[in-house]
Structures are given as structure tokens and as C-alpha cells.
Design an enzyme around this catalytic site. Sequence first.
Site, PDB file in Angstrom:
ATOM      1  N   GLU A  38      38.996  48.591  32.179  1.00 42.44           N
ATOM      2  CA  GLU A  38      37.991  49.538  32.186  1.00 42.44           C
ATOM      3  C   GLU A  38      39.388  50.890  32.143  1.00 42.44           C
ATOM      4  OE1 GLU A  38      35.470  50.410  30.546  1.00 42.44           O
ATOM      5  OE2 GLU A  38      35.503  47.828  31.081  1.00 42.44           O
ATOM      6  N   LYS A  53      47.289  51.139  50.049  1.00 42.34           N
ATOM      7  CA  LYS A  53      48.225  51.748  51.189  1.00 42.34           C
ATOM      8  C   LYS A  53      47.191  52.270  51.477  1.00 42.34           C
ATOM      9  CE  LYS A  53      50.493  48.822  50.684  1.00 42.34           C
ATOM     10  NZ  LYS A  53      50.630  47.961  50.193  1.00 42.34           N
ATOM     11  N   ILE A 184      49.665  39.568  52.021  1.00 41.43           N
ATOM     12  CA  ILE A 184      49.382  40.432  51.711  1.00 41.43           C
ATOM     13  C   ILE A 184      48.286  39.763  52.738  1.00 41.43           C
ATOM     14  CG2 ILE A 184      46.411  40.003  50.960  1.00 41.43           C
ATOM     15  CD1 ILE A 184      48.382  40.280  48.073  1.00 41.43           C
ATOM     16  N   ARG A 273      49.743  34.454  44.023  1.00 44.90           N
ATOM     17  CA  ARG A 273      49.859  34.225  43.300  1.00 44.90           C
ATOM     18  C   ARG A 273      50.217  34.011  41.593  1.00 44.90           C
ATOM     19  NH1 ARG A 273      46.402  39.377  43.110  1.00 44.90           N
ATOM     20  NH2 ARG A 273      47.478  40.157  40.928  1.00 44.90           N
ATOM     21  N   HIS A 449      70.018  64.485  61.737  1.00 45.44           N
ATOM     22  CA  HIS A 449      69.931  64.194  63.343  1.00 45.44           C
ATOM     23  C   HIS A 449      68.536  65.093  63.542  1.00 45.44           C
ATOM     24  CE1 HIS A 449      69.724  63.133  67.345  1.00 45.44           C
ATOM     25  NE2 HIS A 449      69.455  64.098  67.627  1.00 45.44           N
TER      26      HIS A 449
HETATM   27  P1  FAD Z   1      49.973  43.642  36.715  1.00 49.00           P
HETATM   28  O1  FAD Z   1      49.742  44.636  37.383  1.00 49.00           O
HETATM   29  O2  FAD Z   1      49.026  42.204  37.247  1.00 49.00           O
HETATM   30  O3  FAD Z   1      49.224  44.431  35.241  1.00 49.00           O
HETATM   31  C1  FAD Z   1      49.272  43.133  33.911  1.00 49.00           C
HETATM   32  C2  FAD Z   1      47.378  43.897  33.427  1.00 49.00           C
HETATM   33  O4  FAD Z   1      47.305  42.918  32.553  1.00 49.00           O
HETATM   34  C3  FAD Z   1      47.034  43.504  34.209  1.00 49.00           C
HETATM   35  O5  FAD Z   1      45.782  44.657  34.198  1.00 49.00           O
HETATM   36  C4  FAD Z   1      45.218  43.152  33.111  1.00 49.00           C
HETATM   37  O6  FAD Z   1      44.353  43.293  32.948  1.00 49.00           O
HETATM   38  C5  FAD Z   1      46.209  42.996  31.813  1.00 49.00           C
HETATM   39  N1  FAD Z   1      45.846  41.633  31.426  1.00 49.00           N
HETATM   40  C6  FAD Z   1      46.325  40.546  32.037  1.00 49.00           C
HETATM   41  N2  FAD Z   1      45.615  40.172  30.656  1.00 49.00           N
HETATM   42  C7  FAD Z   1      45.770  40.323  29.658  1.00 49.00           C
HETATM   43  C8  FAD Z   1      45.207  40.000  27.891  1.00 49.00           C
HETATM   44  N3  FAD Z   1      45.551  38.857  27.646  1.00 49.00           N
HETATM   45  N4  FAD Z   1      45.649  41.664  27.401  1.00 49.00           N
HETATM   46  C9  FAD Z   1      45.056  42.671  27.506  1.00 49.00           C
HETATM   47  N5  FAD Z   1      45.488  42.755  28.945  1.00 49.00           N
HETATM   48  C10 FAD Z   1      45.769  41.632  29.840  1.00 49.00           C
HETATM   49  N6  FAD Z   1      53.699  45.218  44.658  1.00 49.00           N
HETATM   50  C11 FAD Z   1      54.508  46.055  45.611  1.00 49.00           C
HETATM   51  O7  FAD Z   1      55.600  46.127  45.152  1.00 49.00           O
HETATM   52  N7  FAD Z   1      54.176  46.961  46.468  1.00 49.00           N
HETATM   53  C12 FAD Z   1      52.869  46.785  47.283  1.00 49.00           C
HETATM   54  O8  FAD Z   1      52.620  47.887  48.217  1.00 49.00           O
HETATM   55  C13 FAD Z   1      51.731  45.873  46.399  1.00 49.00           C
HETATM   56  N8  FAD Z   1      50.897  45.562  47.046  1.00 49.00           N
HETATM   57  C14 FAD Z   1      50.074  44.512  46.455  1.00 49.00           C
HETATM   58  C15 FAD Z   1      48.764  44.834  47.463  1.00 49.00           C
HETATM   59  C16 FAD Z   1      47.834  43.283  46.922  1.00 49.00           C
HETATM   60  C17 FAD Z   1      46.632  43.494  47.528  1.00 49.00           C
HETATM   61  C18 FAD Z   1      48.256  43.132  45.959  1.00 49.00           C
HETATM   62  C19 FAD Z   1      47.537  42.512  45.192  1.00 49.00           C
HETATM   63  C20 FAD Z   1      49.678  43.124  45.181  1.00 49.00           C
HETATM   64  C21 FAD Z   1      50.251  43.404  45.323  1.00 49.00           C
HETATM   65  N9  FAD Z   1      51.709  44.172  44.934  1.00 49.00           N
HETATM   66  C22 FAD Z   1      52.801  44.869  45.482  1.00 49.00           C
HETATM   67  C23 FAD Z   1      52.081  43.617  43.787  1.00 49.00           C
HETATM   68  C24 FAD Z   1      51.964  44.017  42.565  1.00 49.00           C
HETATM   69  O9  FAD Z   1      50.742  44.572  42.122  1.00 49.00           O
HETATM   70  C25 FAD Z   1      52.111  43.664  41.652  1.00 49.00           C
HETATM   71  O10 FAD Z   1      54.325  43.336  41.489  1.00 49.00           O
HETATM   72  C26 FAD Z   1      52.356  44.801  40.104  1.00 49.00           C
HETATM   73  O11 FAD Z   1      50.879  44.988  39.720  1.00 49.00           O
HETATM   74  C27 FAD Z   1      52.966  43.295  38.823  1.00 49.00           C
HETATM   75  O12 FAD Z   1      53.228  44.321  37.539  1.00 49.00           O
HETATM   76  P2  FAD Z   1      53.124  43.539  36.304  1.00 49.00           P
HETATM   77  O13 FAD Z   1      53.069  45.061  35.324  1.00 49.00           O
HETATM   78  O14 FAD Z   1      53.515  42.574  35.554  1.00 49.00           O
HETATM   79  O15 FAD Z   1      51.458  43.395  36.004  1.00 49.00           O
HETATM   80  P1  NAI Z   2      53.022  35.332  49.276  1.00 52.95           P
HETATM   81  O1  NAI Z   2      53.713  34.556  48.388  1.00 52.95           O
HETATM   82  O2  NAI Z   2      53.254  36.851  50.502  1.00 52.95           O
HETATM   83  O3  NAI Z   2      52.386  34.284  51.064  1.00 52.95           O
HETATM   84  C1  NAI Z   2      51.935  33.705  51.362  1.00 52.95           C
HETATM   85  C2  NAI Z   2      51.766  32.725  51.871  1.00 52.95           C
HETATM   86  O4  NAI Z   2      50.823  31.755  52.253  1.00 52.95           O
HETATM   87  C3  NAI Z   2      52.545  32.452  52.275  1.00 52.95           C
HETATM   88  O5  NAI Z   2      53.375  32.517  54.304  1.00 52.95           O
HETATM   89  C4  NAI Z   2      52.469  30.471  52.140  1.00 52.95           C
HETATM   90  O6  NAI Z   2      53.871  29.826  53.310  1.00 52.95           O
HETATM   91  C5  NAI Z   2      51.826  30.480  52.976  1.00 52.95           C
HETATM   92  N1  NAI Z   2      50.185  29.930  52.153  1.00 52.95           N
HETATM   93  C6  NAI Z   2      50.461  29.018  51.533  1.00 52.95           C
HETATM   94  N2  NAI Z   2      48.782  28.264  51.216  1.00 52.95           N
HETATM   95  C7  NAI Z   2      49.457  27.725  52.281  1.00 52.95           C
HETATM   96  C8  NAI Z   2      48.037  27.132  52.694  1.00 52.95           C
HETATM   97  N3  NAI Z   2      47.026  26.504  51.760  1.00 52.95           N
HETATM   98  N4  NAI Z   2      47.033  27.134  53.882  1.00 52.95           N
HETATM   99  C9  NAI Z   2      47.989  28.450  54.455  1.00 52.95           C
HETATM  100  N5  NAI Z   2      48.863  29.552  53.875  1.00 52.95           N
HETATM  101  C10 NAI Z   2      49.210  28.987  52.915  1.00 52.95           C
HETATM  102  O7  NAI Z   2      51.642  35.753  49.049  1.00 52.95           O
HETATM  103  P2  NAI Z   2      50.065  36.934  48.951  1.00 52.95           P
HETATM  104  O8  NAI Z   2      50.387  37.269  50.753  1.00 52.95           O
HETATM  105  O9  NAI Z   2      49.213  36.086  48.887  1.00 52.95           O
HETATM  106  O10 NAI Z   2      51.252  37.748  47.991  1.00 52.95           O
HETATM  107  C11 NAI Z   2      51.367  37.705  47.003  1.00 52.95           C
HETATM  108  C12 NAI Z   2      52.354  38.704  46.157  1.00 52.95           C
HETATM  109  O11 NAI Z   2      51.335  39.199  45.990  1.00 52.95           O
HETATM  110  C13 NAI Z   2      53.420  38.005  46.918  1.00 52.95           C
HETATM  111  O12 NAI Z   2      54.705  37.110  45.590  1.00 52.95           O
HETATM  112  C14 NAI Z   2      53.944  39.489  47.058  1.00 52.95           C
HETATM  113  O13 NAI Z   2      55.576  39.856  46.403  1.00 52.95           O
HETATM  114  C15 NAI Z   2      53.053  40.412  46.367  1.00 52.95           C
HETATM  115  N6  NAI Z   2      52.411  41.588  47.235  1.00 52.95           N
HETATM  116  C16 NAI Z   2      53.536  42.586  47.769  1.00 52.95           C
HETATM  117  C17 NAI Z   2      53.398  43.966  48.751  1.00 52.95           C
HETATM  118  C18 NAI Z   2      54.223  44.638  48.654  1.00 52.95           C
HETATM  119  O14 NAI Z   2      55.320  44.493  48.298  1.00 52.95           O
HETATM  120  N7  NAI Z   2      53.678  45.306  49.647  1.00 52.95           N
HETATM  121  C19 NAI Z   2      51.920  43.655  48.915  1.00 52.95           C
HETATM  122  C20 NAI Z   2      50.826  42.837  48.583  1.00 52.95           C
HETATM  123  C21 NAI Z   2      50.960  41.679  47.674  1.00 52.95           C
END
Ligand code: FAD
Ligand code: NAI
Length: 470
Positions: A38, A53, A184, A273, A449
Site C-alpha cells: 500500500e 530503529k 534481526i 531472508r 576532540h
Molecule cells: P525491499 O525493501 O524488500 O523492497 C522490495 C519491494 O518490492 C517491497 O516493497 C515489495 O512489496 C515489492 N515487491 C515484491 N515483489 C513485487 C512484485 N512482483 N510487484 C510489485 N512489487 C513487488 N538494512 C540496513 O541496511 N539497515 C538496517 O538497519 C536494516 N534493518 C532491517 C530490519 C529488519 C527488521 C529487516 C527485516 C530488514 C532490515 N534491513 C536493514 C534490510 C533492508 O530492509 C533490505 O536490505 C532492503 O529493504 C532491501 O531493499 P530492496 O529495495 O532490495 O527490497
Molecule cells: P542473519 O543471516 O543475519 O542471521 C541469521 C542467523 O540465524 C545466523 O546467525 C544463522 O546461523 C542462524 N540460523 C540459521 N538457521 C538457524 C536455525 N535453524 N536455528 C538457529 N539458528 C539458525 O539473518 P536475519 O537476522 O534474519 O536478518 C536477515 C537480513 O536482514 C540480514 O541479511 C541482514 O543483512 C538484514 N538486516 C540488516 C540489519 C542491519 O543492517 N542493521 C538489521 C536487520 C536485518
Amino acid sequence: MADYDFDVLVIGAGPGGYVAAIRAAQLGLRVACAESRETLGGTCLNVGCIPSKAMLHASEYFDAAANGTMAKMGIKVTPELDLPTMHAQRSHAVKQLTGGIAFLFKKNKVEWLKGRGSFVDAHSVAVGDRVVTAKDIVIATGSSVAPLPGVEVDNDKQVVVDSTGALELARVPGHMVVIGGGVIGLELGSVWRRLGARVTCVEFLDQILPGFDGEIRKESNRIFKKQGIDFRLSTKVTAVSVDGDKAILTVEPAAGGAVETIEADCVLVSIGRRPNTAGLALDKAGLAANQRGQIEIDHDFRTGVPGIWAIGDVVPGPMLAHKAEDEGIAVAENIAGRHGIVNHDVIPSVVYTWPEIAGVGLTEEAARESGTGTGGEIKVGKFPMMANSRAKTNHEPDGFVKIIADAQTDRVLGVWAIASVAGTMIAEAGLAMEFGATSEDIAYTCHAHPTHSEAIKEAAMAVQGKAIHV
Ligand code: FAD
Ligand code: NAI
């Protein structure tokens, strides 16, 4: 030449897709962006970076009041949690930022096509009941939560949740079990631990935070333990059953052995993911995902089909918003005939816990293994935050900065930090590496500093064995 509806169609409006769309429009192209949500902004703005955050920031204040940090500074408070207001400020941040992208689309004349995109052929995509054509198509569909086989997530019930559910819990769980000690699990586990939950983190590997520098992983683990998170490393979850508002997890050593159960009020599944390619009908465009479900690309973000490009979480590489954004800019520039480049060797990673954990470039292990640089020899300089005047004054003693440099050329290969503001500090390291800096270049750059960033300068001086304050 075929007459297309648009020069560029971007599928997905996350940080990769919306940035690509805006940059392409800035370059004078006619652009549309299809989004099935949406609101614009993708995972990052809606259910990822931004709401997490917002909860981390608010819970950090609560924790500082509750754990005595404020009292140490002469501020006596007994915090009372108003969780609905904390959630409301999270939703407000999301609403403002996603609305901001809608404004930017209008400003740049990017047409927002509401609906799920699905290929009809290499230049046509169905979005809702409309089929649009474009000369170039960018796949930026991002990623979704990876499921754990046999474990059913139900965010509505709030007993077994994924990251989206864990952002919205209506009450603080008594005992939260986090499956996965990655980014996460540690960020959202920290939020609920600070707000009063007992938190257990079950990690399959023998240490948390895979991909980070070994010493950083070990020290982070020690700090989180000190904060009260209980870790079950080298342990796998084999089943989760739900009984009313309780969950029972069955766990066993990763290498096999005695089975145990753990009871929890909430289970967060955060084991990674996976790319979003299902429903795109890639085959109609002549494309296929690889074995990991990703779309393979070349250095310029081109897929194997001319005119189709891909960026962000849907392609191989770290799943990070800033990486997706930079790829969005670069792909638009390539489509417009310019030279868009992303240096994938210099992508910072930040975990926004307390303290923050950040890194860019090679880990010490990778630098040693790869035999990077001349002769494969490296030098390492470290500086503890305890000896940084600002961190010490602010009651932030935990952590250190570590710089890894080539032993012969002194070129910086990697920088890692645990510090309250490591996420901000790491930008300096990224810039230095982008410019091919040596550790001496950093050591002889004047740093203000008292700042936490002086720890980067001191770590650089430590590479030469001449840090001042240790
Ligand atoms: P996405 O942000 O996933 O966007 C893709 C979009 O495409 C979505 O809105 C989806 O609805 C849409 N879409 C999918 N398929 C279709 C389709 N067929 N047609 C139309 N639309 C479609 N990364 C950081 O760098 N810093 C962080 O602090 C951070 N925190 C995170 C915390 C959490 C809880 C999670 C889950 C992720 C976090 N990430 C963080 C990871 C970050 O969100 C992703 O790496 C980033 O959003 C990827 O961007 P993207 O544009 O590739 O895809
Ligand atoms: P992740 O890949 O960071 O961590 C997953 C963890 O789960 C790993 O340590 C793995 O060894 C463990 N694991 C896998 N299978 C398991 C099992 N069956 N039992 C127990 N442990 C298991 O994935 P996460 O935390 O889900 O984040 C997904 C993505 O989102 C990451 O790739 C990250 O880059 C992005 N992200 C980035 C953030 C940031 O930049 N601050 C914040 C949140 C997400």
C-alpha cells in the site's frame, strides 16, 4: 524502434527500486515503478530499518533510565513503559518517511503503478489489470523472511512471530526466545530485553553474527551476555509447538545429542531472508532464478536478458538498504548510458544494538586467509573505547576499534568497531578505504576532540605500534 509506454519500469519500491526510479527520472527518462504494498519504501521503510530503529532508539532511553545509567549521571527516574505510545511514534516515523517517497515520486514525475508486477514478456509487465511496456526493466523486488521448516509463524497471535510481528508486540513477553543470533535476532531481542523480557537466543553456529570479524563476534557475545541475554550457541531448534499463549521449543545440540524443551511466551524466527522472485513469471521474460532464488547479474546489474536489470536483496550479496540504494543509482546511470559503479568491497555493515557493532572491508580472518595484498601479511591495530575520553565520560566503556592493514603497503583492508556510535564512525573508514588510504593516512588526519572517532585515529596509530592513550 518499438514504442514503449515507459523508458524504464522498476518492479518494487524499496530502497533499491525507489532510488533507481528517482535517479532515472532525474536523468530525463520516463519512469514507472510498480509496488504491491500500500505504501512505498519497501521492507526498509515499512517493516525493516526504520521501525526497528524507532523501537531501538526508544527502548534505549527506557533502558538507560531503568538500568542505572541515568542515575550515574545524577538523574534519578523510575521509568514507566507506555508501549502504545512507543508503537505510535514508530508508526508515525514510518508514515512520514513512506509518505516522503510518494512526494518524491510526484516531484520527479515517477508514475506509481499500484499492484503486483508479473512479466508478460521481456518488455511487458502486467500490473493489476494493466499491461505496461518499457524499454528497460529493473527487478528490485527485495526479500522476505526465510521460514524455518516445521515452525509456523502467526504474527496476529503474537506467540510465534517473524521480524514484522516482533516490531508490533502489544505487550512485553515474559520470556522471548530468538531463533538465530544474526542482526534481526540481536536488534529485536535487545528491544524486548530492554523493555523487560527475559531473552534467550538460540544460534545454530558456535558464535553469533556470522560474517563479522571473529574478535568482534566474541566481544559482542560477551557484552550481550552482560546485558542479560542468555545464549544457546551450537544449538538447533527442531520444532515449535503452540499451546494457547505459550510456545514449546524442542532444541538439541547442532551436532546432535540430548533433546530438551524450552518454554516461551514469544518466539522470534530470524534465521535470514530469501529473495522475492515467486510470482514474477521470470520464465516469460526468459529468466530463471539461481539455486538460492537470486537473480544473477553482471558487474553492471544486467541479467542474462537484454533490457532487464536487477538490484538489491533479490541479487547475490549482502541484504542491506544502503547497498540496494547505491545499486539503484548505479543501475539508473547505466540505463541512461552513464557509468554507474558500486564498490562491493566497501559496503559497511552495522548492528544497531547498544553499543553498535560495525564493520567495513575484510575481517581479520578473511584478510589472513585470502593472502590479500603483498605477500599476504597483515598488521592489526586496536584501541579500546575504555581509553577514549568521550566514551569514558559518557559511561560507554564497552568495545574497541580494530584496523587491519596490508603489512607492506599499509593500505587499510578492513575496519571493525564496537562503540555506542560505531554506525556513524564507520563512514569515515568507508571513505578512507574508498580513497585507498593507508593506516598512516588515518593516523595523521586531525580528528576533533573529544569524539568517539578519535578511537579510529588511535587504532590507526596502533597499527604502527604508537597509540598515545594506551
Ligand atoms: P525491499 O525493501 O524488500 O523492497 C522490495 C519491494 O518490492 C517491497 O516493497 C515489495 O512489496 C515489492 N515487491 C515484491 N515483489 C513485487 C512484485 N512482483 N510487484 C510489485 N512489487 C513487488 N538494512 C540496513 O541496511 N539497515 C538496517 O538497519 C536494516 N534493518 C532491517 C530490519 C529488519 C527488521 C529487516 C527485516 C530488514 C532490515 N534491513 C536493514 C534490510 C533492508 O530492509 C533490505 O536490505 C532492503 O529493504 C532491501 O531493499 P530492496 O529495495 O532490495 O527490497
Ligand atoms: P542473519 O543471516 O543475519 O542471521 C541469521 C542467523 O540465524 C545466523 O546467525 C544463522 O546461523 C542462524 N540460523 C540459521 N538457521 C538457524 C536455525 N535453524 N536455528 C538457529 N539458528 C539458525 O539473518 P536475519 O537476522 O534474519 O536478518 C536477515 C537480513 O536482514 C540480514 O541479511 C541482514 O543483512 C538484514 N538486516 C540488516 C540489519 C542491519 O543492517 N542493521 C538489521 C536487520 C536485518
